[in-house]
Design a protein around this motif. Structure first.
Motif, short mmCIF file in Angstrom:
data_model
loop_
_atom_site.label_atom_id
_atom_site.label_comp_id
_atom_site.label_asym_id
_atom_site.label_seq_id
_atom_site.Cartn_x
_atom_site.Cartn_y
_atom_site.Cartn_z
N LYS A 2 0.77 -0.76 -0.09
CA LYS A 2 0.02 0.15 0.01
C LYS A 2 1.12 1.36 0.26
O LYS A 2 1.64 1.18 0.43
CB LYS A 2 -0.69 -0.43 1.22
N GLU A 97 -3.42 0.41 -3.09
CA GLU A 97 -3.15 -1.21 -2.54
C GLU A 97 -3.36 -2.19 -3.61
O GLU A 97 -4.79 -2.13 -3.79
CB GLU A 97 -3.73 -0.92 -0.98
N SER A 98 -2.84 -3.23 -3.00
CA SER A 98 -2.42 -4.70 -3.28
C SER A 98 -3.61 -5.61 -2.21
O SER A 98 -2.93 -5.79 -1.21
CB SER A 98 -2.56 -4.99 -4.08
N ASP A 99 -3.99 -6.38 -2.23
CA ASP A 99 -4.65 -7.99 -1.28
C ASP A 99 -3.28 -9.01 -2.12
O ASP A 99 -3.03 -9.32 -2.34
CB ASP A 99 -6.01 -7.94 -1.35
N ASP A 100 -4.25 -9.81 -0.69
CA ASP A 100 -3.68 -11.24 -0.69
C ASP A 100 -4.05 -12.02 -2.36
O ASP A 100 -3.12 -13.12 -2.72
CB ASP A 100 -3.88 -12.13 0.18
N HIS A 114 -10.73 -1.02 -9.48
CA HIS A 114 -10.14 -2.42 -9.25
C HIS A 114 -9.62 -2.94 -10.10
O HIS A 114 -10.19 -3.47 -11.67
CB HIS A 114 -11.07 -3.29 -8.67
#
Length: 380
Positions: A2, A97-100, A114
């Motif tokens: 992030k 930001e990026s997630d798992d 997104h």
């Protein structure tokens, strides 16, 4: 991963690395742009396996904070969409930001995008070159060297080695040489004394790489480090890492193309000659190779003309500063001559001819470091 960053700052780095990203590449992940967040800043990477570019944005510089709320991590985003999204965001700051699950969220003001990302671990590692063959130049000088030579590289793939610029170091001098076999552009500069033991000759950098590098580099006297290995060259500044492959093969020995003596020497105003040839070329464009004629006349006059049977003709007389030696009639490509005169960064030019069918040399007066050579065209 992030971070929150100034949109303009991010856009500038994106534009740099996009110059290395191609939609046509054998490795699908290279169509993406890699973002890495570390504690000291953000690194963007683009590559098409011929050229690789890394651009670094420090967390803070000169007391100004560039990036906030950083959480380390990395992701590869789609280069086809990501730059356009960032360019059109409504606010001056952008949060990414990026997630798992490799989902990337881009927020700015009330806009939220997104994107599906890709795993950065699958992105090829760029080699970090270690080499003895390294030297520094002021960035604006390197830009000059490129500008004065790269236009003369060949655009035809039949002899791939000629699509690059030959760089060599001999006896404490750095040479940039380009030729397409009809013309030659060369520039040499003395190097700092601490590079006296450095020599290499058969280093050929693709013209395309140098053109892209030239677009990215700023007009600054800050140093740029140039490192050469067997098959790659690296240009490195404080925040930029530009890696290019070298061309395979042996570059031709160009020194023997350069005539040793001349029969006619013309001294003139660079700009005046350039503009006159530009005007003559207006009627020469239709002909197969845009040919313009030059003829020396008594009392230091030079007649520049072109003739196109279907269109008409143009004749103009220019007064030279002086003309020495034999009378001369010669024909040549207007484009080649204009390119050469533009590379002469001097108000006065010296042109040395050795006959109507022999290559001729163009140099600035009082400066042997810049040399342009053109092969004439047979028209009669």
């Amino acid at each position: 991963m992030k971070f929150i960053i100034q949109r303009e700052l991010l856009m500038e780095s994106i534009q740099h690395v996009m110059k290395a990203i191609s939609a046509r590449t054998a490795i699908p992940i290279l169509t993406g742009l890699k973002i890495e967040v570390k504690n000291d800043g953000i690194k963007l990477t683009g590559s098409d396996s011929d050229i690789s570019i890394e651009s670094f944005i420090p967390k803070e510089e000169n007391g100004i904070v560039n990036i906030d709320q950083m959480e380390p991590g990395s992701i590869v985003v789609q280069a086809k969409y990501f730059p356009e999204i960032v360019r059109k965001l409504p606010q001056k700051t952008v949060e990414i930001e990026s997630d798992d699950l490799l989902k990337v969220t881009i927020r700015s003001g009330t806009a939220e995008f997104h994107l599906n990302g890709q795993d950065a671990d699958e992105y090829p590692q760029l080699p970090h070159l270690q080499t003895e063959n390294s030297f520094d130049l002021p960035t604006d000088l390197l830009k000059n060297l490129i500008k004065q030579t790269v236009f003369a590289v060949s655009t035809v793939e039949t002899r791939p080695i000629l699509t690059g610029v030959n760089i060599k170091i001999e006896d404490g001098f750095l040479y940039f040489i380009a030729t397409d076999s009809h013309r030659l552009a060369s520039r040499q500069i003395p190097l700092e004394s601490n590079t006296q033991n450095l020599t290499f000759s058969n280093v050929v950098i693709p013209g395309k790489s140098l053109n892209e590098l030239n677009k990215i580099l700023e007009e600054t006297e800050d140093p740029i480090e140039i490192s050469v290995t067997e098959n790659q060259v690296l240009f490195r500044t404080k925040h930029l890492y530009f890696l290019s492959r070298l061309l395979d093969g042996n570059y031709p020995e160009t020194s023997r193309l350069i005539p040793e003596q001349s029969k006619t020497i013309l001294y003139g105003q660079t700009k005046e000659l350039l503009q006159s040839i530009d005007r003559a070329s207006l009627l020469a464009k239709e002909s197969r190779n845009n040919v313009v004629r030059l003829q020396t006349k008594p009392s230091n006059l030079v007649e520049i003309s072109s003739n196109s049977p279907e269109i008409g003709q143009v004749v103009e007389e220019v007064t030279a500063k002086s003309i020495e030696g034999e009378e001369l009639k010669i024909s040549f490509s207007a484009k080649y001559m204009m390119d050469a005169l533009k590379a002469i960064e001097n108000e006065q030019v010296k042109i040395e001819f050795t006959g109507a069918m022999r290559p001729f040399i163009i140099r600035p007066v009082d400066n042997d470091q810049i040399l342009q050579l053109i092969l004439p065209v047979r028209t009669y």
